[in-house]
Design a protein around this motif. Structure first.
Motif, PDB file in Angstrom:
ATOM      1  N   ARG A 109       4.004  10.158   2.964  1.00 40.68           N
ATOM      2  CA  ARG A 109       3.340   9.865   4.229  1.00 40.68           C
ATOM      3  C   ARG A 109       1.909  10.402   4.266  1.00 40.68           C
ATOM      4  N   THR A 110       1.479  11.005   3.138  1.00 41.27           N
ATOM      5  CA  THR A 110       0.129  11.557   3.065  1.00 41.27           C
ATOM      6  C   THR A 110      -0.528  11.138   1.760  1.00 41.27           C
ATOM      7  N   ASP A 111      -1.847  11.240   1.734  1.00 36.71           N
ATOM      8  CA  ASP A 111      -2.556  10.950   0.490  1.00 36.71           C
ATOM      9  C   ASP A 111      -2.514  12.193  -0.401  1.00 36.71           C
ATOM     10  N   LEU A 112      -3.233  12.155  -1.507  1.00 36.82           N
ATOM     11  CA  LEU A 112      -3.189  13.279  -2.453  1.00 36.82           C
ATOM     12  C   LEU A 112      -3.781  14.573  -1.898  1.00 36.82           C
ATOM     13  N   GLN A 113      -4.607  14.462  -0.868  1.00 35.13           N
ATOM     14  CA  GLN A 113      -5.180  15.650  -0.228  1.00 35.13           C
ATOM     15  C   GLN A 113      -4.339  16.091   0.977  1.00 35.13           C
ATOM     16  N   GLN A 114      -3.159  15.513   1.121  1.00 33.66           N
ATOM     17  CA  GLN A 114      -2.209  15.811   2.207  1.00 33.66           C
ATOM     18  C   GLN A 114      -2.712  15.365   3.583  1.00 33.66           C
ATOM     19  N   ASN A 115      -3.639  14.403   3.610  1.00 34.06           N
ATOM     20  CA  ASN A 115      -4.088  13.833   4.875  1.00 34.06           C
ATOM     21  C   ASN A 115      -3.110  12.740   5.287  1.00 34.06           C
ATOM     22  N   PRO A 116      -2.698  12.731   6.562  1.00 38.44           N
ATOM     23  CA  PRO A 116      -1.782  11.686   7.018  1.00 38.44           C
ATOM     24  C   PRO A 116      -2.399  10.300   6.812  1.00 38.44           C
ATOM     25  N   ILE A 117      -1.568   9.365   6.465  1.00 37.97           N
ATOM     26  CA  ILE A 117      -2.032   8.000   6.269  1.00 37.97           C
ATOM     27  C   ILE A 117      -1.520   7.138   7.418  1.00 37.97           C
ATOM     28  N   GLU A 118      -2.311   6.172   7.781  1.00 40.78           N
ATOM     29  CA  GLU A 118      -1.887   5.226   8.797  1.00 40.78           C
ATOM     30  C   GLU A 118      -2.011   3.845   8.204  1.00 40.78           C
ATOM     31  N   LEU A 119      -0.879   3.218   8.034  1.00 38.28           N
ATOM     32  CA  LEU A 119      -0.840   1.891   7.446  1.00 38.28           C
ATOM     33  C   LEU A 119      -0.371   0.896   8.496  1.00 38.28           C
ATOM     34  N   PRO A 120      -0.873  -0.313   8.433  1.00 43.85           N
ATOM     35  CA  PRO A 120      -0.448  -1.316   9.412  1.00 43.85           C
ATOM     36  C   PRO A 120       1.018  -1.661   9.222  1.00 43.85           C
ATOM     37  N   LYS A 121       1.681  -1.918  10.332  1.00 43.43           N
ATOM     38  CA  LYS A 121       3.088  -2.325  10.298  1.00 43.43           C
ATOM     39  C   LYS A 121       3.140  -3.843  10.116  1.00 43.43           C
ATOM     40  N   ARG A 122       4.119  -4.298   9.308  1.00 42.06           N
ATOM     41  CA  ARG A 122       4.288  -5.727   9.071  1.00 42.06           C
ATOM     42  C   ARG A 122       5.686  -6.134   9.487  1.00 42.06           C
ATOM     43  N   LEU A 123       5.876  -7.428   9.687  1.00 42.56           N
ATOM     44  CA  LEU A 123       7.206  -7.944   9.985  1.00 42.56           C
ATOM     45  C   LEU A 123       8.073  -8.030   8.753  1.00 42.56           C
ATOM     46  N   SER A 124       7.435  -8.198   7.597  1.00 44.01           N
ATOM     47  CA  SER A 124       8.204  -8.304   6.355  1.00 44.01           C
ATOM     48  C   SER A 124       7.367  -7.790   5.199  1.00 44.01           C
TER      49      SER A 124
ATOM     50  N   PRO B 177       0.820  -1.219   0.000  1.00 44.59           N
ATOM     51  CA  PRO B 177       0.000   0.000   0.000  1.00 44.59           C
ATOM     52  C   PRO B 177       0.854   1.269   0.000  1.00 44.59           C
ATOM     53  N   GLN B 178       2.006   1.229   0.665  1.00 45.71           N
ATOM     54  CA  GLN B 178       2.884   2.396   0.701  1.00 45.71           C
ATOM     55  C   GLN B 178       3.385   2.763  -0.688  1.00 45.71           C
ATOM     56  N   SER B 179       3.728   1.763  -1.476  1.00 47.69           N
ATOM     57  CA  SER B 179       4.238   2.077  -2.810  1.00 47.69           C
ATOM     58  C   SER B 179       3.120   2.549  -3.729  1.00 47.69           C
ATOM     59  N   GLN B 180       1.892   2.088  -3.503  1.00 51.25           N
ATOM     60  CA  GLN B 180       0.754   2.577  -4.285  1.00 51.25           C
ATOM     61  C   GLN B 180       0.543   4.072  -4.032  1.00 51.25           C
ATOM     62  N   LEU B 181       0.664   4.467  -2.769  1.00 52.94           N
ATOM     63  CA  LEU B 181       0.540   5.893  -2.442  1.00 52.94           C
ATOM     64  C   LEU B 181       1.685   6.701  -3.056  1.00 52.94           C
ATOM     65  N   ALA B 182       2.897   6.127  -3.061  1.00 51.74           N
ATOM     66  CA  ALA B 182       4.030   6.809  -3.686  1.00 51.74           C
ATOM     67  C   ALA B 182       3.783   6.974  -5.181  1.00 51.74           C
ATOM     68  N   LEU B 183       3.237   5.940  -5.807  1.00 55.03           N
ATOM     69  CA  LEU B 183       2.922   6.022  -7.238  1.00 55.03           C
ATOM     70  C   LEU B 183       1.904   7.123  -7.499  1.00 55.03           C
TER      71      LEU B 183
ATOM     72  N   ASP C 240      15.774  13.614 -11.362  1.00 52.47           N
ATOM     73  CA  ASP C 240      15.927  14.764 -10.484  1.00 52.47           C
ATOM     74  C   ASP C 240      14.949  14.737  -9.312  1.00 52.47           C
ATOM     75  N   LEU C 241      14.102  13.697  -9.227  1.00 56.28           N
ATOM     76  CA  LEU C 241      13.226  13.506  -8.070  1.00 56.28           C
ATOM     77  C   LEU C 241      12.965  12.017  -7.900  1.00 56.28           C
ATOM     78  N   ILE C 242      13.183  11.523  -6.678  1.00 59.08           N
ATOM     79  CA  ILE C 242      12.857  10.149  -6.321  1.00 59.08           C
ATOM     80  C   ILE C 242      11.663  10.191  -5.383  1.00 59.08           C
ATOM     81  N   VAL C 243      10.675   9.330  -5.637  1.00 63.26           N
ATOM     82  CA  VAL C 243       9.498   9.238  -4.779  1.00 63.26           C
ATOM     83  C   VAL C 243       9.391   7.799  -4.285  1.00 63.26           C
ATOM     84  N   VAL C 244       9.314   7.634  -2.964  1.00 66.66           N
ATOM     85  CA  VAL C 244       9.171   6.303  -2.371  1.00 66.66           C
ATOM     86  C   VAL C 244       8.143   6.368  -1.254  1.00 66.66           C
ATOM     87  N   GLY C 245       7.571   5.209  -0.962  1.00 60.80           N
ATOM     88  CA  GLY C 245       6.634   5.117   0.151  1.00 60.80           C
ATOM     89  C   GLY C 245       7.392   4.996   1.456  1.00 60.80           C
ATOM     90  N   ALA C 246       6.718   5.461   2.523  1.00 59.32           N
ATOM     91  CA  ALA C 246       7.278   5.270   3.856  1.00 59.32           C
ATOM     92  C   ALA C 246       7.257   3.787   4.175  1.00 59.32           C
TER      93      ALA C 246
END
Length: 168
Positions: free
Chosen positions: A150-165, A15-21, A114-120
């Motif tokens: 770390r935010t969606d397109l409307q700049q709202n903070p996102i909370e994603l579940p943490k995983r072990l891997s 999900p983090q990389s989808q938001l980065a995309l 000239d710009l790298i975008v990655v998910g948290a």
């Protein structure tokens, strides 16, 4: 905003990389930049830690083939999303190797990024210590601007579940 010419976004199936995309696509549309969508198969992380039919062990060729198939399909889907959103110049790339160095330095130098975008990261604190965070490494080592989403397109903070891997 800076007029970016070439944006690199790292994606997997998280999900983090989808938001980065989504964020990278929005920036590319706004600036008219070329978008390079990159997936890296970090084979170093899979050797000896993958759970297969017989328990934990080395990744089988069949598992690697299936993962590659899924990641290629995800790249095709990601490219379609970018084109449908209005990005006129999109390329997708599948690499294998060390994802941290490829995304932070090697590929940006090769592509003229000239710009790298990655998910948290979605890893928990223990896994982050053991495995490390791609985002943290990229921030420390990239020679161009980097956005960690770390935010969606409307700049709202996102909370994603943490995983072990990471998932495939």
């Amino acid at each position: 905003m800076t007029n970016y010419q070439r944006i690199l976004v790292g994606v997997d199936t998280s999900p983090q990389s989808q938001l980065a995309l989504e964020k990278a696509v929005a920036i590319a549309v706004e600036t008219g930049a070329r978008l390079d969508i990159v997936t890296v198969i970090n084979t170093e992380k899979f050797i000896g830690i993958t759970q297969g039919p017989m328990g934990f062990g080395a990744t089988t060729p069949q598992m690697l083939d299936e993962m590659t198939r899924q990641l290629k399909a995800n790249l095709v889907k990601s490219r379609q999303e970018a084109v449908q959103a209005g990005v006129s110049d999109v390329a997708v790339h599948l690499h294998s190797g060390n994802s941290k160095t490829l995304l932070a330095t090697t590929l940006p130098a090769e592509y003229g990024t000239d710009l790298i975008v990655v998910g948290a990261t979605g890893l928990n604190n223990v896994s982050r210590i053991l495995i490390g965070s791609n985002a943290s490494y990229i921030i420390r080592n990239a020679t161009c601007d980097t956005i960690v989403v770390r935010t969606d397109l409307q700049q709202n903070p996102i909370e994603l579940p943490k995983r072990l891997s990471r998932q495939v």
